[in-house]
Structures are given as C-alpha cells and as structure tokens.
Design an enzyme around this catalytic site. Structure first.
Site, PDB file in Angstrom:
ATOM      1  N   SER A  18      -8.159  -4.480   7.053  1.00 19.04           N
ATOM      2  CA  SER A  18      -7.231  -3.358   6.914  1.00 19.04           C
ATOM      3  C   SER A  18      -6.894  -2.694   8.235  1.00 19.04           C
ATOM      4  CB  SER A  18      -7.816  -2.309   5.956  1.00 19.04           C
ATOM      5  OG  SER A  18      -7.913  -2.811   4.651  1.00 19.04           O
ATOM      6  N   ASP A  37      -8.917  -1.741  -3.310  1.00 16.14           N
ATOM      7  CA  ASP A  37      -9.588  -2.729  -2.462  1.00 16.14           C
ATOM      8  C   ASP A  37     -11.083  -2.791  -2.746  1.00 16.14           C
ATOM      9  OD1 ASP A  37      -9.742  -4.296   0.290  1.00 16.14           O
ATOM     10  OD2 ASP A  37     -11.160  -2.631   0.490  1.00 16.14           O
TER      11      ASP A  37
END
Length: 488
Positions: free
Chosen positions: A102, A327
């Site tokens: 990320s 996530d």
C-alpha cells in the site's frame, strides 16, 4: 418455471425477482450514456476514496452482499460508486514489485510518481537515512498542493492514520513502518521524524484541518495510559503527547476526541481543527463497531463530519477517505468482514455524494491494490454470496465429495494441511469463518491485477481506460488547478 424461481429464492433466502427486460434496461443505459456531457470546470473540491484492497472481485461480491442484505436481487444491484459515469482500470505494480504494498501504490495515487515498495512519498532512489524536511527526495502530495493553494485538507481512515495509505496525505519516509518514534532505528530518530510526528509538524499551508481514524498509541507517550483500554499505554519514547500538541498548535479551534460522545459533540459550524483517534491501533471492523466500549462512528459518519467541517473553507478542500480494513480482513482470509467493510465504504461514498455539489466536486473512488478473493463454482443466482455454492436443487460438491463456498482465496490462513474439512454442517456465513484457501500462508496476500477507478465530477472523464496508477494524481491535479493550467 415459477416453481423453479420460488425454489431458488427459498434456498437463497431472497424474495423471487420478477422477470427482467434486459434489452429495455440496456437501452436505458445507452440513453444515459449518450446524454452525458463531461464537466470541465475547475474542481473546487477533490475527494479521493481509497478502498484498501478493493479488488474487482471484492466489489462484485460486496455488490451482491449489499443487495442480499437489503432483500433485493444482489447480482443486478449496484454499489454507490458503481453508478458513477466514468470508470477505468489502474495498473498497480510498483517500481520494483509486480505485486506491491500500500505504501508504493498510495504514493502513486497521491504524488503522481511510482516508487519502491515500502516507501511513502519519496523518490525511488531514497536511502534509509534520507529523511527530514530538507531531504531532496520528497515527492509533493496532492494534499500539499491543496494546502499551498489555500484549501482545507483532511483525511479519514478506519486504519491507523499513520498507516501506509493515509500517511501518503502528509508524510515522507523511506520506510512505511516508522509510524511512531519507537519504530525508527535509534540512530535515526532525531534526523528522521516518525509519521505521527510529521502529521503534527506538517509544514504545508496551515496544516491539516482534520485527521480521523485509529492509531492513538503512536501519539501518546509510553507512560500515558490509554483512555479506553485498561492496561494499554502509548508507545512514544520521546515523552511527547502529540494529541496535546495538536490542540495547542490549532489554538482556540483545536479539538482532540477519542470516543463517540466527543465526536457527536463536534460543531462543524465552528470550523474546529480535529484530531480524532478512536483506537490505540486500527478502528473496529464495521461488523464489530457496536461492541466497542467507547463507541466508534462509522466511516459514513466520519466522512459526513469531515465534509461539513472542510466545507466551511470558501476556497474548497481536499479529502482522502480510506476504507482501510477491507484489506485487513482479506489478509485474515475473512470474507465476511472484508465485504461488510466494503459495503460500509460504499455507504460513505453515498454520504459524500449527498453533501457536495457534483458540478464543483471531483470524487474519485479506487483501490491501492487487489486481493486473491475468488468467486466461483456455478452457484445459482440469488445464492447467498457468503454461503456454500448451490443450485436450486442441491449443494455443489467438489471432486472430494464435499461442498465448498462460493468465495475462496488463492492463499491464506484458510488453507489446511491434509484432507479438506467437510463444510456441510459449518456455519460458513458466520462473521468469524475463514474461507478455504489453496496455498497455506499466515496472511493472505495482495495481487498484481488491475483495480477499478470510478469517477464523477469535473474532469472525471479523464479517468477512463487502462492507466498507470500514478496517472490518477495528474488527472486530479488537473481538475483542481484547471484555471492555472489554462492560463499557461
């Protein structure tokens, strides 16, 4: 035919749907597209929603779940952002990895440049010791550009606000894990400010107007008890209480809140500068919020409050909203929480749409990367998306003679060593159930496939086709600074 429809609906637990005129629906969609006129004025406001890990399969499964939870046909349902007029695909590789993290992917979205995995808002040649406000390798974020232009800025996340994606709003570090000073190597703590400290000391404009999410421990000294959870403390080694520093720096409008009651008491009309930290680490999953001791607002409620506060600035605003825990649930192999957080993310987008003028606000919804979630097995329409794959007549069995869930993972903690367990009598729709996975791993992984982009508002039509992830930044900046570009 009617009997078959009713049986299918009974198995799925959904009402039978009347026959649909697919051709008429398609003609209506075509008419809508033919009537679209791109908006090309300057975007006074820009809101970017990042569904962390919102792969296409996640969006599809969340769409179906959302419909089924509301008692309507899930397959033909649409999430709020799926109704946006413009869509595209984003290529998510980082400079050095086919499958990125990320930090690098969010950096691409926020700065317009790809970098190495693990880095936040620094160039790909940055070294661990290259940090601090005067380091030459810093990449300017869209939030910094907005602050320089006199706009209000803010971020909202269900993760720690020092976590990789929200940190790309304001931080510059060669290592994403440097969230608090106790995470920074001892020899670099003085020269390399940690991410929490960078939020408080952010030099752009007059600083962030608001930051809401989790991550309280990184802002409190190690000898300060957490106000909500007995036995937990801050983790800062420098003795600084950054929550108090936020209030002091903000002056009479400064506010620090950590529970639901304080959040509800915030008066947006007074344009408070708000630091809201609802957990020592990440916020609760949406499915678990009701059990939080001090109470937590939903992502929609935080988004609404953020827009109300930021809208008091006549020059406009920039806001990032992250659905951060989609996530985390995927990493845990837990589709229930991933999808319910994705549905909550969709509701936050819907809330934003209700509070802004689409003629002057660009809203971009995208993901930083995907996950290995799959939807497979030929289940009948209306079959519970979190359930066992089934036809109207029976459960579908695998080659080993046992049923399986429609949703699965290519890898993750749901894999087993040896014979696959029989799920016939297992409540696979329980929120704690882990979907079965193929390759065993302690944590399910990201994927390198393209992720969706949905856009609405000024210059949204620029975000179509298959694009490099860092292109998203350049389209958003063009929309926000259009008059400047036109004058050049």
């Amino acid at each position: 035919m009617l009997t078959t429809l009713l049986l299918s609906a009974a198995i799925a637990g959904q009402p039978a749907e009347p026959p649909q005129d697919y051709a008429a629906d398609a003609r209506a969609a075509l008419s809508d597209r033919l009537a679209r006129i791109p908006v090309t004025g300057r975007a006074k406001n820009v809101i970017v929603f990042v569904g962390d890990g919102l792969s296409i399969s996640t969006a599809t499964a969340a769409r179906i779940l959302d419909g089924q939870l509301r008692g309507v046909d899930g397959e033909s349902n649409a999430l709020s952002f799926e109704k946006f007029p413009y869509t595209g695909l984003s290529k998510t590789y980082s400079h050095d990895f086919q499958v990125s993290d990320s930090a690098a992917t969010a950096t691409a979205i926020m700065t317009g440049s790809k970098t190495r995995s693990g880095m936040i808002n620094v160039t790909l040649d940055a070294q661990p010791s290259d940090c601090g406000p005067d380091a030459p390798n810093r990449l300017q974020s869209l939030a910094e550009i907005a602050e320089t232009a006199g706009k209000a800025t803010g971020l909202v996340s269900t993760a720690r606000i020092t976590h990789a994606t929200p940190a790309t709003v304001y931080a510059h570090v060669p290592e994403r894990d440097w969230e608090s000073d106790d995470d920074v190597p001892e020899g670099l703590r003085e020269s390399c400010p940690d991410i929490a400290r960078q939020l408080i000391e952010w030099p752009a404009g007059d600083g962030l107007e608001l930051a809401m999410g989790g991550g309280r421990a990184g802002f409190l000294p190690e000898d300060m008890a957490d106000p909500e959870h007995e036995g937990e403390f801050g983790n800062r080694l420098d003795g600084r209480d950054l929550t108090a520093e936020w209030v002091e720096k903000a002056g009479e409008n400064g506010a620090y809140v950590w529970n639901r009651e304080q959040f509800d008491a915030l008066d947006a009309a007074g344009a408070p500068r708000v630091l809201a930290l609802f957990e020592p680490s990440h916020m609760q999953y949406d499915a678990d919020r009701a059990d939080d001791p001090a109470g937590e607002p939903s992502l929609s409620e935080m988004t609404a409050k953020a827009i109300d506060i930021l809208s008091t600035d006549e020059d406009g605003f920039f806001l990032m909203v992250e659905g951060g825990r989609i996530d985390h649930a995927h990493h845990a192999g837990n589709a229930y929480r991933a999808l319910t957080d994705a549905v909550a993310f969709s509701k936050a987008v819907e809330t934003a749409l209700s509070k802004v003028d689409p003629a002057e606000t660009l809203i971009v919804v995208t993901a930083d990367h995907g996950h290995t979630l799959t939807i497979s097995g030929y289940p009948a329409r209306g079959n519970p998306i979190l359930g066992l794959a089934a036809t109207p007549a029976a459960l579908i069995k695998a080659q080993d003679g046992k049923p399986y869930t429609t949703l699965g993972y290519a890898n993750g903690p749901g894999a087993v060593d040896g014979e696959r367990p029989d799920l016939s009598d297992v409540d696979v729709r329980d929120k704690d159930f882990r979907q079965q996975a193929l390759v065993p791993s302690g944590s399910e992984t990201h994927t390198g496939d393209d992720v969706p982009i949905y856009a609405k508002g000024p210059w949204a039509h620029l975000l179509t086709g298959v694009v490099e992830q860092n292109y998203i930044f350049h389209a958003m900046r063009h929309a926000m600074t259009y008059e400047e570009n036109a004058a050049e």
